[in-house]
Design a protein around this motif. Structure first.
Motif, PDB file in Angstrom:
ATOM      1  N   TYR A  94      -1.574  20.507   0.165  1.00 57.07           N
ATOM      2  CA  TYR A  94      -2.631  19.970   1.027  1.00 57.07           C
ATOM      3  C   TYR A  94      -3.718  19.209   0.261  1.00 57.07           C
ATOM      4  N   LEU A  95      -3.784  19.410  -1.041  1.00 61.62           N
ATOM      5  CA  LEU A  95      -4.824  18.749  -1.833  1.00 61.62           C
ATOM      6  C   LEU A  95      -4.371  17.404  -2.405  1.00 61.62           C
ATOM      7  N   THR A  96      -3.072  17.159  -2.418  1.00 61.28           N
ATOM      8  CA  THR A  96      -2.539  15.975  -3.095  1.00 61.28           C
ATOM      9  C   THR A  96      -3.082  14.660  -2.551  1.00 61.28           C
ATOM     10  N   LEU A  97      -3.017  14.456  -1.244  1.00 62.20           N
ATOM     11  CA  LEU A  97      -3.418  13.174  -0.669  1.00 62.20           C
ATOM     12  C   LEU A  97      -4.910  12.875  -0.867  1.00 62.20           C
TER      13      LEU A  97
ATOM     14  N   GLY B  93      -6.348  14.747   4.665  1.00 55.05           N
ATOM     15  CA  GLY B  93      -5.219  15.247   3.886  1.00 55.05           C
ATOM     16  C   GLY B  93      -4.519  16.395   4.597  1.00 55.05           C
ATOM     17  N   VAL B  94      -5.312  17.246   5.244  1.00 58.80           N
ATOM     18  CA  VAL B  94      -4.746  18.386   5.980  1.00 58.80           C
ATOM     19  C   VAL B  94      -3.977  17.909   7.211  1.00 58.80           C
ATOM     20  N   THR B  95      -4.565  16.980   7.971  1.00 57.44           N
ATOM     21  CA  THR B  95      -3.901  16.541   9.196  1.00 57.44           C
ATOM     22  C   THR B  95      -2.601  15.790   8.896  1.00 57.44           C
TER      23      THR B  95
ATOM     24  N   PHE C  47      -6.696   9.534  -2.868  1.00 54.60           N
ATOM     25  CA  PHE C  47      -7.789   8.723  -2.306  1.00 54.60           C
ATOM     26  C   PHE C  47      -8.961   8.662  -3.277  1.00 54.60           C
ATOM     27  N   LEU C  48      -9.351   9.816  -3.810  1.00 53.08           N
ATOM     28  CA  LEU C  48     -10.519   9.876  -4.690  1.00 53.08           C
ATOM     29  C   LEU C  48     -10.274   9.121  -5.989  1.00 53.08           C
ATOM     30  N   MET C  49      -9.039   9.158  -6.488  1.00 54.73           N
ATOM     31  CA  MET C  49      -8.733   8.427  -7.716  1.00 54.73           C
ATOM     32  C   MET C  49      -8.748   6.914  -7.485  1.00 54.73           C
ATOM     33  N   LEU C  50      -8.396   6.496  -6.282  1.00 54.28           N
ATOM     34  CA  LEU C  50      -8.429   5.068  -5.956  1.00 54.28           C
ATOM     35  C   LEU C  50      -9.829   4.589  -5.574  1.00 54.28           C
TER      36      LEU C  50
ATOM     37  N   THR D 219     -10.478  18.597  -8.314  1.00 55.20           N
ATOM     38  CA  THR D 219      -9.373  19.080  -7.490  1.00 55.20           C
ATOM     39  C   THR D 219      -8.047  19.014  -8.248  1.00 55.20           C
ATOM     40  N   GLY D 220      -7.825  17.913  -8.977  1.00 56.84           N
ATOM     41  CA  GLY D 220      -6.595  17.758  -9.739  1.00 56.84           C
ATOM     42  C   GLY D 220      -6.469  18.805 -10.831  1.00 56.84           C
ATOM     43  N   THR D 221      -7.589  19.207 -11.410  1.00 55.36           N
ATOM     44  CA  THR D 221      -7.564  20.256 -12.437  1.00 55.36           C
ATOM     45  C   THR D 221      -7.100  21.573 -11.836  1.00 55.36           C
TER      46      THR D 221
END
Length: 406
Positions: free
Chosen positions: A230-233, A264-266, A237-240, A184-186
């Protein structure tokens, strides 16, 4: 003696620190500009011809910010570009991926009980998946299907769910969720590098040449920026997640990851709505709480119960090294009360970070961590609660160094 394990640990720390710093800078500027754009007053007839304005106060000063829909009539002498935050975040993140999951593939990337891959095969799949994600996403955005942003985002969510499941069928649980974050980050960073920045350069070049810029470039950049918002949060989470086995070591870890994208969307919908002065949708927090409770419940579902795969490569080297029998007994006696499938230490409900020391294979696979945490430093056991002796720490150091030949 030059201790490569210690130097490697510090290198990882330095790169991780850099990654966090640059991520804070990127996310901070991104969230600020999203809030600024949504909060602009566009109901005012501005003499400057700007699309909207807002007055802000911070640090004892007042700021008057105006936004031009395409660009001002005359280009200013100096423009501040926000791009290096994104690039540095991705580059430092990729460096972390290489240092931890590629160089330590046998320990962190590959789980033979999931898929028995050679190291080069696992790395190739990892790299190919990151490239695949961007190519598919970009083609969809540029297609007719991408003209409807809501329809596009629904399909993108389905793709993310499929990738979440797919990663768990290839890599270890820890690596699967981390890779979904990298996937997602890519996409997010590539949006900046391949779409947003080039489009802005086209607009600037047109203005300098006296041409009227085409508004489509701003519209395209806006779409990609919204996706990033919308993808940031979920990415955070996934990185942590690799620090929390409740997230990655559940039978339903891919479902957990899928629900995190919805959270993340909500969460972002609430802040975007408030910033745009379109109400106070508190229902989004209720939905987020329900989703989080569901995630927590899924995390206690049955853990992966697989037969221990035979040791090979680096792990086998540590298992066969002089002193391993003593070290295994030390770790079993001083660490396994917490690091077990069912910890016996009061108050410890699950193995910290999902690390278990109940078999020789488990000890051999975590050789470097044991060496750093209990041999070189006194980080483990915490506060030396199990009373590990200096002589035992010395045996751990001697065993590790014998295995690596230093």
């Amino acid at each position: 003696m030059y201790d490569f394990a210690v130097m490697g640990e510090w290198l990882e720390f330095a790169v991780r620190w850099l990654h966090v710093i640059t991520a804070i800078a990127w996310i901070g500027s991104s969230f600020y500009f999203i809030a600024l754009d949504l909060g602009l007053h566009r109901d005012r007839n501005l003499a400057s011809g700007a699309d909207g304005e807002e007055w802000q106060v911070h640090g004892g000063g007042f700021y008057h910010v105006q936004k031009y829909l395409v660009a001002p009539a005359e280009m200013p002498d100096h423009l501040v570009w926000f791009k290096w935050e994104s690039y540095a975040t991705w580059l430092s993140g990729f460096a972390m991926l290489w240092l931890v999951y590629y160089m330590g593939a046998e320990f962190y990337l590959i789980d033979p009980a999931v898929m028995d891959l050679a190291i080069w095969q696992a790395i190739a799949i990892s790299l190919a998946s990151l490239a695949f994600g961007w190519v598919v996403y970009d083609l969809l955005c540029k297609s007719k299907f991408g003209d409807d942003n809501t329809r596009l985002m629904v399909l993108l969510y389905i793709i993310l769910v499929v990738m979440a499941w797919g990663y768990t069928e290839v890599f270890s649980g820890r690596a699967a969720l981390l890779h979904l974050g990298a996937f997602t980050g890519t996409i997010m960073s590539a949006n900046v590098f391949f779409i947003i920045m080039p489009n802005q350069r086209i607009v600037v070049a047109d203005l300098k040449a006296g041409r009227k810029p085409d508004p489509k470039y701003g519209k395209i950049a806006k779409q990609r920026s919204t996706h990033n918002n919308y993808l940031t949060l979920p990415v955070i989470f996934l990185m942590l997640s690799n620090h929390y086995p409740l997230a990655f070591a559940s039978e339903y870890n891919w479902v957990i990851a899928s629900l995190v994208f919805l959270m993340g969307v909500t969460i972002r919908h609430y802040f975007n709505t408030v910033h745009a002065r379109k109400g106070n949708p508190t229902w989004t927090w209720i939905v987020t709480l329900v989703l989080f409770i569901l995630v927590a419940w899924l995390s206690t579902a049955p853990k992966f119960q697989r037969e221990e795969a035979a040791l090979s490569g680096g792990a086998l080297k540590f298992a066969q090294a002089e002193g391993f029998s003593d070290v295994h007994d030390i770790v079993l006696g001083r660490c396994s009360m917490c690091h077990a499938e069912e910890p016996s230490y009061e108050g410890v409900l699950w193995a910290p970070k999902g690390v278990k020391f109940e078999t020789e294979a488990q000890v051999a696979r975590m050789a470097r961590a044991i060496y750093i945490q209990a041999g070189v430093t006194h980080a483990m056991p915490p506060a030396n609660l199990s009373y590990i002796e200096e002589e035992e720490r010395a045996k751990i150091v001697a065993w590790y160094r014998a295995a690596v030949g230093s």
